[in-house]
Design a protein around this motif. Structure first.
Motif, PDB file in Angstrom:
ATOM      1  N   GLY A   1      26.265 -58.575  64.040  1.00 56.63           N
ATOM      2  CA  GLY A   1      26.857 -58.037  65.250  1.00 56.63           C
ATOM      3  C   GLY A   1      27.605 -56.745  64.990  1.00 56.63           C
ATOM      4  O   GLY A   1      27.905 -56.396  63.843  1.00 56.63           O
TER       5      GLY A   1
ATOM      6  N   HIS B   1      33.523 -55.586  73.850  1.00 54.94           N
ATOM      7  CA  HIS B   1      33.180 -54.242  73.375  1.00 54.94           C
ATOM      8  C   HIS B   1      34.379 -53.303  73.334  1.00 54.94           C
ATOM      9  O   HIS B   1      35.348 -53.465  74.083  1.00 54.94           O
ATOM     10  CB  HIS B   1      32.099 -53.634  74.271  1.00 54.94           C
ATOM     11  CG  HIS B   1      30.787 -54.359  74.191  1.00 54.94           C
ATOM     12  ND1 HIS B   1      29.884 -54.156  73.171  1.00 54.94           N
ATOM     13  CD2 HIS B   1      30.240 -55.302  74.995  1.00 54.94           C
ATOM     14  CE1 HIS B   1      28.838 -54.931  73.351  1.00 54.94           C
ATOM     15  NE2 HIS B   1      29.023 -55.640  74.447  1.00 54.94           N
TER      16      HIS B   1
ATOM     17  N   CYS C   1      32.290 -57.727  78.161  1.00 47.92           N
ATOM     18  CA  CYS C   1      31.840 -58.577  77.063  1.00 47.92           C
ATOM     19  C   CYS C   1      30.323 -58.738  77.125  1.00 47.92           C
ATOM     20  O   CYS C   1      29.699 -58.446  78.152  1.00 47.92           O
ATOM     21  CB  CYS C   1      32.489 -59.965  77.150  1.00 47.92           C
ATOM     22  SG  CYS C   1      34.282 -59.995  76.944  1.00 47.92           S
TER      23      CYS C   1
ATOM     24  N   GLY D   1      31.199 -61.545  72.408  1.00 44.66           N
ATOM     25  CA  GLY D   1      32.022 -60.480  71.856  1.00 44.66           C
ATOM     26  C   GLY D   1      32.495 -59.524  72.940  1.00 44.66           C
ATOM     27  O   GLY D   1      31.845 -59.366  73.974  1.00 44.66           O
TER      28      GLY D   1
ATOM     29  N   PHE E   1      32.723 -56.942  67.513  1.00 44.23           N
ATOM     30  CA  PHE E   1      32.565 -58.375  67.775  1.00 44.23           C
ATOM     31  C   PHE E   1      33.327 -59.241  66.776  1.00 44.23           C
ATOM     32  O   PHE E   1      33.309 -60.467  66.885  1.00 44.23           O
ATOM     33  CB  PHE E   1      31.082 -58.757  67.752  1.00 44.23           C
ATOM     34  CG  PHE E   1      30.376 -58.541  69.069  1.00 44.23           C
ATOM     35  CD1 PHE E   1      30.843 -57.615  69.992  1.00 44.23           C
ATOM     36  CD2 PHE E   1      29.240 -59.253  69.395  1.00 44.23           C
ATOM     37  CE1 PHE E   1      30.192 -57.407  71.200  1.00 44.23           C
ATOM     38  CE2 PHE E   1      28.583 -59.067  70.603  1.00 44.23           C
ATOM     39  CZ  PHE E   1      29.057 -58.135  71.512  1.00 44.23           C
TER      40      PHE E   1
ATOM     41  N   VAL F   1      24.549 -54.701  70.860  1.00 46.53           N
ATOM     42  CA  VAL F   1      25.001 -55.978  70.307  1.00 46.53           C
ATOM     43  C   VAL F   1      24.503 -56.188  68.873  1.00 46.53           C
ATOM     44  O   VAL F   1      24.438 -57.320  68.391  1.00 46.53           O
ATOM     45  CB  VAL F   1      24.579 -57.164  71.205  1.00 46.53           C
ATOM     46  CG1 VAL F   1      25.292 -57.090  72.544  1.00 46.53           C
ATOM     47  CG2 VAL F   1      23.076 -57.208  71.400  1.00 46.53           C
TER      48      VAL F   1
ATOM     49  N   GLY G   1      34.974 -62.694  67.547  1.00 44.34           N
ATOM     50  CA  GLY G   1      34.384 -63.165  68.793  1.00 44.34           C
ATOM     51  C   GLY G   1      34.314 -64.680  68.872  1.00 44.34           C
ATOM     52  O   GLY G   1      34.582 -65.396  67.895  1.00 44.34           O
TER      53      GLY G   1
END
Length: 306
Positions: free
Chosen positions: A190, A225, A231, A223, A194, A54, A197
């Motif tokens: 991020g 992936h 997520c 977010g 993301f 992340v 997001g």
């Protein structure tokens, strides 16, 4: 009950924390090779318990964005953020002589328990010429690993003291004239996936526009992936003690074109730190698998006492 963790310290380089078979945090304090990116410690990768990364690292749009790190974009003419400096009336300029750095000096304490890591690091903030401007005590705490819930928590606390003979003035691009670009302080970049997001805030607030420049207890970023069908949710929270900090904080957040969050301590107005005086801030970051909603975030934050 919190789940056990495993800590690996490569002295002079980094600290790695693993849980349920996943490296969830890598704190790098070895100096970066590129001075223009403002050498300072950072966390990357930062992962959820399911192994989802992340954080982004040195993206091609901002090479000085490195996971999660403490920054200061405007400090009495020095840039402890890295990259281009925003100058009033001129915009962004490439000014290498303005790039400061944060030097790791030592770990004053390093405590590893079965289910928790806590260490306090001493650093110095250095002017581009190497002169110490500030002394920082930074405490990092990894805790509350909960595989059933799919989450864990990271606390980041600082105490910064001015060691100059002159005041330090803290600002941001917005205090220098760029509207709604008040980034400074603890900053998260991020991963590229993301982008776009979902941004969440207290009271049902949704969207980047609703949280940019706002004061609030917490901000959540959800977010989705690439490659894997899941997520992740990253939640940033102010400690109640921050209500009494030297200067009020506002949220900086972007979802598009770059996923980023900063707990900005000088969004709209500059503040001054006199010689010999200091300030403190404490933050919590909750890392969770899945897309949390407002109610779930509020409930989980309330269950983690300060």
């Amino acid at each position: 009950m919190s789940h056990p963790i495993t800590v690996t310290h490569r002295h002079g380089e980094n600290i790695s924390v693993a849980a349920v078979g996943t490296e969830i945090l890598n704190y790098v304090y070895k100096p970066d090779p590129v001075e223009y990116e403002s050498r300072k410690p950072y966390v990357h990768p930062l992962r959820t318990l399911a192994g989802s990364t992340v954080t982004g690292y040195r993206p091609n749009d901002h090479r000085w964005h490195k996971g999660l790190q403490l920054t200061a974009s405007h400090v009495s003419g020095q840039n402890f953020w890295g990259g281009h400096s925003y100058i009033t009336g001129e915009g962004y300029r490439e000014l290498p002589e303005r790039i400061g750095s944060m030097r790791h000096d030592e770990f004053e304490s390093f405590e590893v328990e079965t289910d928790e890591l806590r260490f306090t690091e001493r650093l110095h903030w250095l002017h581009n010429d190497g002169t110490p401007w500030a002394r920082e005590h930074r405490t990092i705490r990894v805790h509350s690993v909960d595989p059933e819930r799919g989450s864990w928590a990271l606390d980041w606390s600082i105490r910064l003291v001015n060691v100059r003979e002159q005041p330090l003035r803290f600002g941001s691009p917005t205090t220098a004239g760029r509207e709604m670009a008040g980034y400074t302080g603890l900053h998260w970049r991020g991963p590229r996936e993301f982008t776009g997001g979902d941004v969440l805030g207290p009271g049902g607030i949704s969207g980047e526009a609703g949280m940019m420049g706002r004061q609030a207890r917490w901000l959540g970023f959800v977010g989705e992936h690439d490659e894997v069908d899941r997520c992740s949710t990253v939640v940033f929270e102010h400690s109640p003690a921050n209500d009494h900090a030297i200067h009020e904080s506002h949220w900086f957040v972007r979802s598009d074109p770059t996923p980023a969050v900063a707990l900005s301590w000088a969004f709209f107005e500059e503040f001054e730190l006199p010689p010999g005086e200091g300030f403190s801030y404490t933050y919590r970051i909750l890392l969770a698998d899945g897309a949390r909603d407002h109610e779930q975030i509020e409930r989980e934050l309330d269950e983690h006492s300060w």
